[in-house]
Scaffold this active site. Structure first.
Site: not given
Ligand code: PLP
Length: 463
Positions: A111-113, A116
């Protein structure tokens, strides 16, 4: 839109400066001076819109005049164009009234995408306009680093350094950080735990000479822009299930408290959210704090869900700030206790305010494995171990009449060993990255030592 520090004595900044700065100079975290709200009609008007359009409407009020409307919409479109699913954050169903929000269709499968990719595009536009170059240093338990490197590789306005705990990230995570060839990418393997990486990162930010000499910028989960990007999928998923006319609940696998804090912001903005459940692994410090009012640092235990192996949950400070009626002095005192005495006790009033918004539970290693197995048998869905913790805790805490949305924070193929241990199935990497195990790696081993780290950074950005 102005941003203030949770410790009350750093300069007030615009959205753009908040994003470029990361950690506030008084050691605190930036939060909006006030939270913009959406009416039920505003939310209803988003029914049927695509992810990018919802993202624009939800985030726009927080950005102020840092970007023009056109510029901001283009940034959003570029950010999610590389995702492998048209819906960006699709929902699947596990059980009656229990849904999985798949947040793993971005380039690094976690999910960090979502945050980011957006931050990468926003940095590039802002820095080009200012004609500036910055040094980004980040600490990671695995997923932040790979997502950050993927977002910033090859951008001509930044050098990116990522500190990760040597030997404590999965092979896929490590390879995603060490195989990019661009020479603005620097993967640093630190001898220590994630909390050590995070502590050295904070030290670098608090060394103002160093900070200014290399134009240090942070993209860790303390960066407000990351929290903001994550608010969007709370709206998009709730709207799919009937918001604003039907309240929904969320269960969020939690480490640094960034993702679940984004859910809290969505609720503060006016999204009807019933339960907001914090799900932790055996490193359950946040669960213990929410249930007892006592935050007591312990040893970090390595688990099947490494991205949640923490004892200092950075973004929790933002929740404390609100629970302390936004009194920066009170937060400073609590954080002082944490650094001097390895813990703090909350007053009854602060504890009660937190419990109004957050409930919590934890899942053991055995429960994690059993949940992966059971979910696969019953539904055919393979869960990553972090997501399994979410699903396990959701089952323990949800009310049958309210839709529960559990956040699926990573793709099972990112943690193939744990998944195989639980299910006897080894999830294959998606086709677009199936040569990851063949690419050559590039990394630097570093000691857990501030001076040595700073030397490496200075040296590398010279060339
Ligand atoms: C980062 C991460 C988490 C924890 O998210 P926080 O925002 O730090 O609470 C959970 N699962 C996965 C897969 C992650 O990468």
């Amino acid at each position: 839109m102005n941003y203030i520090s949770t410790r009350g004595s750093a300069p007030i900044l615009s959205f753009e400066d908040t994003m470029l700065t990361g950690l506030a100079r008084d050691g605190g975290l930036y939060v909006p001076k006030s939270i913009p709200t959406m009416s039920q009609a505003d939310i209803r008007a988003m029914v049927g819109l695509n992810y990018e359009e919802i993202a624009f409407r939800v985030m726009r009020p927080f950005v102020g005049d840092s970007f023009s409307e056109e510029e901001f919409f283009e940034i959003i479109q570029r950010s999610y164009a590389g995702f492998n699913h048209l819906a960006r954050a699709p929902l699947t169903q596990l059980d009656s009234n229990h849904f999985l929000l798949e947040l793993f269709h971005g380039p690094t499968l976690a999910f960090k995408d979502f945050a980011m990719q957006l931050i990468g595009q926003m940095f590039q536009v802002a820095l080009r306009r200012r004609d500036e170059r910055v040094t980004i240093v980040g600490a990671t338990s695995g997923d932040t680093g790979s997502a950050a490197i993927e977002a910033f590789r090859g951008l001509d306005t930044v050098d990116i350094f990522i500190l990760y705990p040597h030997g404590r990230v999965s092979e896929v995570q490590r390879r995603q950080m060490t195989t990019p060839k661009e020479n603005n990418v620097h993967a640093l393997a630190l001898d220590g735990h994630f909390d050590d990486c995070q502590a050295r990162l904070k030290d670098m930010f608090n060394d103002f000479d160093f900070r200014d000499s290399v134009q240090l910028a942070g993209v860790n989960s303390i960066n407000w822009a990351r929290v903001l990007a994550q608010v969007v999928y709370y709206f998009s998923s709730a709207i799919s299930l009937g918001a604003p006319d039907r309240p929904v609940s969320f269960t969020v696998p939690t480490g640094n408290f960034g993702d679940v804090f984004a859910g809290y912001i969505a609720k503060c903005m006016g999204l009807p959210v019933d339960q907001l459940v914090v799900a932790t692994n055996q490193n359950d410090i946040v669960h213990r704090c929410l249930s007892t009012g006592k935050y007591k640092k312990d040893k970090v235990l390595s688990s099947l869900s490494p991205s949640m192996d923490i004892q200092i949950s950075s973004n929790f400070e933002r929740a404390l700030f609100d629970a302390c009626d936004r009194n920066g002095n009170a937060v400073s005192r609590i954080m002082e206790d944490l650094s001097q005495r390895n813990g703090f006790s909350l007053s009854k009033c602060v504890s009660e305010k937190l419990s109004q918004h957050f409930s919590s539970n934890s899942a053991s290693e055995e429960e994690t494995l059993a949940t992966i197995k059971k979910c696969f048998t019953q539904t055919g869905e393979l869960l990553c171990p972090h997501t399994a913790i979410g699903v396990n805790v959701a089952e323990k805490t949800r009310f049958p009449d309210t839709p529960m949305i559990t956040l699926a924070t990573a793709h099972p193929a990112k943690f193939p060993d744990a998944v195989e241990k639980a299910s006897d199935l080894r999830p294959p990497l998606p086709e677009r990255m199936d040569d990851l195990y063949q690419r050559s790696e590039r990394l630097t081993r570093v000691e857990n030592d501030l001076t040595k780290l700073e030397e490496i950074v200075k040296e590398r950005i010279k060339t």
